[in-house]
Design a protein around this motif. Structure first.
Motif, short mmCIF file in Angstrom:
data_model
loop_
_atom_site.label_atom_id
_atom_site.label_comp_id
_atom_site.label_asym_id
_atom_site.label_seq_id
_atom_site.Cartn_x
_atom_site.Cartn_y
_atom_site.Cartn_z
N ALA A 22 0.83 -1.21 0.00
CA ALA A 22 0.00 0.00 0.00
C ALA A 22 0.87 1.26 0.00
O ALA A 22 0.57 2.22 -0.71
CB ALA A 22 -0.93 0.00 1.21
N LEU A 81 2.20 1.68 -3.49
CA LEU A 81 1.15 2.12 -4.40
C LEU A 81 0.78 3.58 -4.17
O LEU A 81 0.57 4.33 -5.12
CB LEU A 81 -0.09 1.24 -4.25
CG LEU A 81 0.08 -0.22 -4.70
CD1 LEU A 81 -1.12 -1.05 -4.28
CD2 LEU A 81 0.28 -0.29 -6.20
N ARG A 103 -5.33 -3.34 -0.36
CA ARG A 103 -6.54 -2.72 -0.91
C ARG A 103 -7.15 -1.76 0.12
O ARG A 103 -7.56 -0.65 -0.23
CB ARG A 103 -7.56 -3.78 -1.30
CG ARG A 103 -8.82 -3.19 -1.93
CD ARG A 103 -9.85 -4.25 -2.29
NE ARG A 103 -9.33 -5.14 -3.29
CZ ARG A 103 -9.27 -6.48 -3.16
NH1 ARG A 103 -9.71 -7.05 -2.05
NH2 ARG A 103 -8.79 -7.23 -4.11
N THR A 132 -4.80 1.54 0.46
CA THR A 132 -4.41 2.29 -0.74
C THR A 132 -5.56 3.20 -1.14
O THR A 132 -6.73 2.82 -1.03
CB THR A 132 -4.11 1.31 -1.91
OG1 THR A 132 -3.05 0.44 -1.51
CG2 THR A 132 -3.68 2.06 -3.16
N TRP A 171 -5.65 2.31 -6.32
CA TRP A 171 -5.86 0.86 -6.37
C TRP A 171 -6.51 0.47 -7.70
O TRP A 171 -6.11 -0.49 -8.35
CB TRP A 171 -6.72 0.40 -5.19
CG TRP A 171 -6.91 -1.08 -5.20
CD1 TRP A 171 -7.99 -1.77 -5.68
CD2 TRP A 171 -5.97 -2.07 -4.76
NE1 TRP A 171 -7.79 -3.11 -5.55
CE2 TRP A 171 -6.56 -3.32 -4.98
CE3 TRP A 171 -4.71 -2.01 -4.19
CZ2 TRP A 171 -5.91 -4.51 -4.66
CZ3 TRP A 171 -4.06 -3.19 -3.86
CH2 TRP A 171 -4.67 -4.43 -4.10
#
Length: 83
Positions: A28, A31, A60, A63, A68
């Motif tokens: 995360a 990202l 998920r 992020t 995502w």
């Protein structure tokens, strides 16, 4: 590890889940900061039963939704490409 997970050892499951959470937070962070189009991951730990689900869900959850949605996150399936 595989045998202990298959036997349902709760202590081992907890360690594997904690490792998955930590890896998910690392993904995360990557990202959210780098915003790549593709993130591919590999390694032997991904083969532990149930492991991959934990970092994927953690990443998920941590992020930004737009980032995502813009990134493909998946495992590298060919072990010869890991290193």
């Amino acid at each position: 590890m595989h045998a202990a997970l298959a036997a349902g050892n709760p202590a081992v499951r907890g360690v594997v889940d904690a490792a998955g959470d930590a890896f998910g937070l690392a993904m995360a962070t990557l990202l959210n900061i780098v915003n790549p189009d593709v993130l591919r991951v590999a390694g032997g730990t991904l083969n532990y039963p149930g492991y991959w689900d934990t970092p994927l869900a953690t990443a998920r959850a941590h992020t930004l939704p737009e980032l995502w949605a813009a990134c493909t996150v998946a495992r590298i399936q060919a072990p010869d490409l890991w290193w």
